[in-house]
Design an enzyme around this catalytic site. Structure first.
Site, PDB file in Angstrom:
ATOM      1  N   LYS A  52     -48.876 -49.159  14.060  1.00 27.01           N
ATOM      2  CA  LYS A  52     -49.149 -48.411  12.815  1.00 27.01           C
ATOM      3  C   LYS A  52     -48.876 -46.919  13.012  1.00 27.01           C
ATOM      4  CE  LYS A  52     -53.332 -46.793  11.987  1.00 27.01           C
ATOM      5  NZ  LYS A  52     -53.714 -45.475  11.517  1.00 27.01           N
ATOM      6  N   ASN A  53     -49.392 -46.362  14.133  1.00 27.65           N
ATOM      7  CA  ASN A  53     -49.288 -44.913  14.307  1.00 27.65           C
ATOM      8  C   ASN A  53     -47.866 -44.467  14.624  1.00 27.65           C
ATOM      9  OD1 ASN A  53     -51.920 -44.540  13.672  1.00 27.65           O
ATOM     10  ND2 ASN A  53     -52.623 -44.065  15.751  1.00 27.65           N
ATOM     11  N   ARG A 123     -54.488 -39.481   6.611  1.00 26.42           N
ATOM     12  CA  ARG A 123     -54.044 -38.253   7.258  1.00 26.42           C
ATOM     13  C   ARG A 123     -52.562 -38.294   7.652  1.00 26.42           C
ATOM     14  NH1 ARG A 123     -56.019 -33.752   9.911  1.00 26.42           N
ATOM     15  NH2 ARG A 123     -54.856 -33.262  11.786  1.00 26.42           N
ATOM     16  N   CYS A 147     -59.684 -40.782   8.320  1.00 26.54           N
ATOM     17  CA  CYS A 147     -60.979 -41.186   8.882  1.00 26.54           C
ATOM     18  C   CYS A 147     -61.926 -39.984   8.945  1.00 26.54           C
ATOM     19  CB  CYS A 147     -60.793 -41.705  10.306  1.00 26.54           C
ATOM     20  SG  CYS A 147     -60.188 -43.370  10.389  1.00 26.54           S
ATOM     21  N   ARG A 152     -60.714 -32.250  11.672  1.00 23.42           N
ATOM     22  CA  ARG A 152     -59.279 -32.516  11.720  1.00 23.42           C
ATOM     23  C   ARG A 152     -58.416 -31.548  10.908  1.00 23.42           C
ATOM     24  NH1 ARG A 152     -58.311 -38.929  11.745  1.00 23.42           N
ATOM     25  NH2 ARG A 152     -56.635 -38.392  13.124  1.00 23.42           N
ATOM     26  N   PRO A 153     -58.359 -30.300  11.338  1.00 21.87           N
ATOM     27  CA  PRO A 153     -57.521 -29.334  10.625  1.00 21.87           C
ATOM     28  C   PRO A 153     -56.023 -29.591  10.860  1.00 21.87           C
ATOM     29  CG  PRO A 153     -58.477 -28.343  12.589  1.00 21.87           C
ATOM     30  CD  PRO A 153     -59.022 -29.741  12.513  1.00 21.87           C
ATOM     31  N   VAL A 154     -55.174 -28.836  10.130  1.00 25.72           N
ATOM     32  CA  VAL A 154     -53.716 -28.959  10.340  1.00 25.72           C
ATOM     33  C   VAL A 154     -53.115 -27.610  10.736  1.00 25.72           C
ATOM     34  CG1 VAL A 154     -53.289 -31.000   8.920  1.00 25.72           C
ATOM     35  CG2 VAL A 154     -53.329 -28.753   7.831  1.00 25.72           C
ATOM     36  N   ASP A 155     -53.962 -26.722  11.273  1.00 25.29           N
ATOM     37  CA  ASP A 155     -53.493 -25.380  11.629  1.00 25.29           C
ATOM     38  C   ASP A 155     -52.343 -25.401  12.646  1.00 25.29           C
ATOM     39  OD1 ASP A 155     -55.542 -26.451  13.292  1.00 25.29           O
ATOM     40  OD2 ASP A 155     -55.757 -24.525  14.299  1.00 25.29           O
ATOM     41  N   LEU A 156     -52.376 -26.361  13.572  1.00 23.41           N
ATOM     42  CA  LEU A 156     -51.315 -26.399  14.593  1.00 23.41           C
ATOM     43  C   LEU A 156     -49.963 -26.707  13.947  1.00 23.41           C
ATOM     44  CD1 LEU A 156     -53.243 -28.470  17.311  1.00 23.41           C
ATOM     45  CD2 LEU A 156     -52.874 -26.004  17.285  1.00 23.41           C
ATOM     46  N   ASP A 338     -58.619 -43.877  20.470  1.00 24.05           N
ATOM     47  CA  ASP A 338     -58.580 -44.995  19.513  1.00 24.05           C
ATOM     48  C   ASP A 338     -59.082 -46.314  20.120  1.00 24.05           C
ATOM     49  OD1 ASP A 338     -57.677 -43.320  17.572  1.00 24.05           O
ATOM     50  OD2 ASP A 338     -55.609 -44.030  17.552  1.00 24.05           O
ATOM     51  N   ILE A 360     -61.755 -35.835  22.293  1.00 25.11           N
ATOM     52  CA  ILE A 360     -60.702 -35.523  21.308  1.00 25.11           C
ATOM     53  C   ILE A 360     -61.290 -35.174  19.942  1.00 25.11           C
ATOM     54  CG2 ILE A 360     -58.571 -36.356  20.200  1.00 25.11           C
ATOM     55  CD1 ILE A 360     -58.201 -36.280  23.181  1.00 25.11           C
ATOM     56  N   ARG A 430     -56.680 -50.896   7.073  1.00 23.76           N
ATOM     57  CA  ARG A 430     -55.789 -49.749   7.285  1.00 23.76           C
ATOM     58  C   ARG A 430     -54.977 -49.958   8.555  1.00 23.76           C
ATOM     59  NH1 ARG A 430     -58.666 -44.614   8.037  1.00 23.76           N
ATOM     60  NH2 ARG A 430     -56.511 -44.079   8.448  1.00 23.76           N
TER      61      ARG A 430
HETATM   62  C1  UD1 Z   1     -53.322 -39.252  15.891  1.00 27.26           C
HETATM   63  C2  UD1 Z   1     -53.583 -40.696  15.535  1.00 27.26           C
HETATM   64  C3  UD1 Z   1     -55.048 -41.046  15.745  1.00 27.26           C
HETATM   65  C4  UD1 Z   1     -55.483 -40.682  17.164  1.00 27.26           C
HETATM   66  C5  UD1 Z   1     -55.134 -39.227  17.468  1.00 27.26           C
HETATM   67  C6  UD1 Z   1     -55.423 -38.837  18.913  1.00 27.26           C
HETATM   68  C7  UD1 Z   1     -51.992 -41.209  13.796  1.00 27.26           C
HETATM   69  C8  UD1 Z   1     -51.759 -41.503  12.366  1.00 27.26           C
HETATM   70  N1  UD1 Z   1     -53.235 -40.934  14.155  1.00 27.26           N
HETATM   71  O1  UD1 Z   1     -54.080 -38.458  14.981  1.00 27.26           O
HETATM   72  O2  UD1 Z   1     -55.208 -42.448  15.523  1.00 27.26           O
HETATM   73  O3  UD1 Z   1     -56.881 -40.851  17.271  1.00 27.26           O
HETATM   74  O4  UD1 Z   1     -53.729 -39.006  17.235  1.00 27.26           O
HETATM   75  O5  UD1 Z   1     -54.765 -39.695  19.794  1.00 27.26           O
HETATM   76  O6  UD1 Z   1     -51.093 -41.246  14.601  1.00 27.26           O
HETATM   77  N2  UD1 Z   1     -56.211 -30.635  15.753  1.00 27.26           N
HETATM   78  C9  UD1 Z   1     -56.369 -29.316  15.400  1.00 27.26           C
HETATM   79  N3  UD1 Z   1     -55.420 -28.754  14.582  1.00 27.26           N
HETATM   80  C10 UD1 Z   1     -54.327 -29.446  14.135  1.00 27.26           C
HETATM   81  C11 UD1 Z   1     -54.171 -30.802  14.539  1.00 27.26           C
HETATM   82  C12 UD1 Z   1     -55.125 -31.360  15.357  1.00 27.26           C
HETATM   83  O7  UD1 Z   1     -57.346 -28.669  15.777  1.00 27.26           O
HETATM   84  O8  UD1 Z   1     -53.509 -28.872  13.414  1.00 27.26           O
HETATM   85  C13 UD1 Z   1     -57.230 -31.271  16.621  1.00 27.26           C
HETATM   86  C14 UD1 Z   1     -57.887 -32.487  15.966  1.00 27.26           C
HETATM   87  O9  UD1 Z   1     -58.950 -32.122  15.115  1.00 27.26           O
HETATM   88  C15 UD1 Z   1     -58.320 -33.281  17.173  1.00 27.26           C
HETATM   89  C16 UD1 Z   1     -57.217 -32.990  18.204  1.00 27.26           C
HETATM   90  O10 UD1 Z   1     -56.577 -31.798  17.762  1.00 27.26           O
HETATM   91  O11 UD1 Z   1     -59.548 -32.784  17.641  1.00 27.26           O
HETATM   92  C17 UD1 Z   1     -56.183 -34.076  18.368  1.00 27.26           C
HETATM   93  O12 UD1 Z   1     -55.682 -34.429  17.105  1.00 27.26           O
HETATM   94  P1  UD1 Z   1     -54.215 -35.014  16.899  1.00 27.26           P
HETATM   95  O13 UD1 Z   1     -53.651 -35.391  18.229  1.00 27.26           O
HETATM   96  O14 UD1 Z   1     -53.452 -34.071  16.059  1.00 27.26           O
HETATM   97  O15 UD1 Z   1     -54.525 -36.340  16.101  1.00 27.26           O
HETATM   98  P2  UD1 Z   1     -53.772 -36.914  14.831  1.00 27.26           P
HETATM   99  O16 UD1 Z   1     -52.306 -36.672  14.955  1.00 27.26           O
HETATM  100  O17 UD1 Z   1     -54.464 -36.457  13.614  1.00 27.26           O
END
Ligand code: UD1
Length: 449
Positions: A52-53, A123, A147, A152-156, A338, A360, A430
């Site tokens: 899925k991912n 997400r 979830c 879970r921000p998207v700043d990165l 996961d 994480i 999902r």
């Molecule tokens: C993906 C997976 C999810 C898995 C996670 C970690 C998908 C659809 N989902 O989620 O199942 O649990 O990887 O292996 O593939 N973060 C920030 N800023 C950002 C992005 C992330 O602070 O812009 C933080 C997150 O809050 C979290 C950490 O970085 O604490 C890791 O997140 P990330 O690896 O980005 O997870 P996802 O891609 O959302």
């Protein structure tokens, strides 16, 4: 009247699908429940679906080309895949699905707006941002949902796109992004934190940028390597996949391709744990131990034997009772977050005790109170949980709170005395294709009501 050539040159692994209509298996309402009667060992064969991912991101990669992309081993019977199809269709893509085959033609895409109503469900929809911006020079994407396991921000994602020259504004819950005249610019990006999604968004965005992009401190997950391999088939120039430095040389355009999606390591890991918890022997078809290396040593310490046999995994428990072990989640190749909830469900009945540390996500212990309702002995302290093994779990009515927490409750139900009723199972749909069908075929007493 199909816009695509037919699927006859593609290989399906899934002639056994109960339905050839992908939408029919993901139609549970919020009222649907799963009832499990515990105590039956699992024996038999479980086909592992495409990841899925990975599939969610590969589907977004199709936006980078105006030619159709064909996928084999697509996990079509999942609610998240359905949501991503809804989003891509809204943007203008034509999509065709049959069994585990999928074709996406993003040639006709007209809109670059991903609306709140679709994005809030998942997400993974933030992954349209990079491809839309790279191909069309602009994108408007609602801030995502998904979830409830942390903020879970998207700043990165956004900071890195700005480094490629994008102008980004947050307005009314939407990300408004514009590329410079002439397109995104290659850049050296150092992620301050390892992020799966940010690595993928930037990897896709960089394929059509002007010049070379270097992603440092990139995530190394097998799903990202698979995405990169799909992009290479589409004509991208990428090196360093699976390492912490990925280099992408931008090209003018990408072409159509056919790609087989890698097997779902989290689904495989979940069924490995199911076999370990219940006893019995399972053969998991089309699964790779190499993608679960961090979990393998721990499973062996716990007393579960797992071996690769060709493209399959064979698993059985070697001892009467699982041994207590400690786990800590980390970015790949470390232990996957996961699989944390499922390991915790397994530890509930262990000999001794085990400690589970989550590094994480900050709020990923929502399964704990539900497992305790079934008689588990778990104490949470900060980002760690101490699980003391108990003699037995007791069936109870429990609530699924997120995808992996939900499946942990199913696992607990498989070994609990009596009946466990799991509410809100739409979370499960999902990410787990036909979980009731797959488990009942191996002897579990499980049904959806
Ligand atoms: C993906 C997976 C999810 C898995 C996670 C970690 C998908 C659809 N989902 O989620 O199942 O649990 O990887 O292996 O593939 N973060 C920030 N800023 C950002 C992005 C992330 O602070 O812009 C933080 C997150 O809050 C979290 C950490 O970085 O604490 C890791 O997140 P990330 O690896 O980005 O997870 P996802 O891609 O959302």
């Amino acid at each position: 009247m199909s816009p695509f050539p037919d699927f006859k040159n593609l290989k399906s692994n899934r002639d056994s699908y109960p339905s050839s209509d992908p939408e029919t298996l993901v139609q549970s309402s919020k009222l649907d429940k799963i009832v499990v009667t515990g105590g039956k060992p699992l024996n038999g064969i479980i086909p592992i679906s495409g990841a899925k991912n990975a599939a969610l991101k590969h589907m977004c990669a199709a936006l980078l080309s105006d030619e159709p992309i064909y996928f084999e081993n697509a996990p079509n019977m999942l609610r998240d895949i359905q949501s991503q199809c809804d989003l891509l269709t809204y943007l203008g893509c034509q999509i065709r699905r049959e069994k585990d085959l999928m074709a996406i033609d993003a040639g006709p895409v007209k809109s670059q707006t991903a609306p709140y109503d679709i994005v809030r469900k998942m997400r993974g929809s933030i992954l349209v941002l990079g491809p839309l911006l790279a191909r069309f020079g602009q994108a408007k994407v609602s801030l995502p949902g998904g979830c409830a396991i942390g903020t879970r921000p998207v700043d990165l994602h956004l900071n890195a796109l700005e480094e490629m020259g994008a102008e980004i504004k947050l307005e009314n819950g939407y990300i408004n992004a514009k590329a410079p005249q002439g397109g995104l610019l290659g850049a050296k990006i150092l992620f301050p934190k390892v992020s799966v999604g940010a690595t993928e968004n930037l990897l896709m965005a960089a394929t059509l940028a002007n010049g070379t992009t270097v992603l440092a401190n990139a995530a190394k997950e097998p799903e990202i390597v698979d995405l990169g391999e799909c992009l290479i088939k589409m004509g991208s120039k990428i090196t360093g996949l699976g390492t912490e430095t990925i280099t992408i040389e931008g090209v003018k355009s990408l072409k159509g391709a056919t790609h087989s999606i890698l097997p779902d390591r989290i689904e495989a890991g979940t069924y490995i744990i199911a076999a370990g918890m219940t006893g019995g022997t399972l053969k998991l078809e089309n699964a790779r131990i190499e993608h679960l290396s961090a979990a393998m040593g721990l499973l062996s310490q716990a007393g579960i034997e797992v071996e690769q046999s060709g493209f399959d995994i064979i698993v059985h428990r070697e001892i009467d009772r699982i041994q207590g072990i400690d786990i800590m989640t980390e970015p790949y190749p470390g232990f996957p977050t996961d699989l944390q909830a499922q390991f915790m469900a397994m530890l509930c009945l262990c000999q001794g005790a085990g400690m589970v540390t989550e590094t994480i996500f900050e709020n990923r212990f929502m399964h704990v109170p539900e497992l305790c309702r079934m008689g588990a002995d778990i104490i949470v302290q900060g980002n760690s949980a101490i699980v003391r093994g108990v003699e037995s779990l007791k069936g109870a009515e429990v609530m699924a709170t997120d995808l992996r927490a939900s499946v942990a409750l199913v696992l607990a139900g498989l070994v609990a005395e009596g009946e466990t009723t799991i509410n809100r199972i739409y979370h499960l749909e999902r990410g787990y294709e036909d979980i009731v069908g797959k488990l009942s075929a191996c002897g579990a007493a499980i049904k959806k009501v």
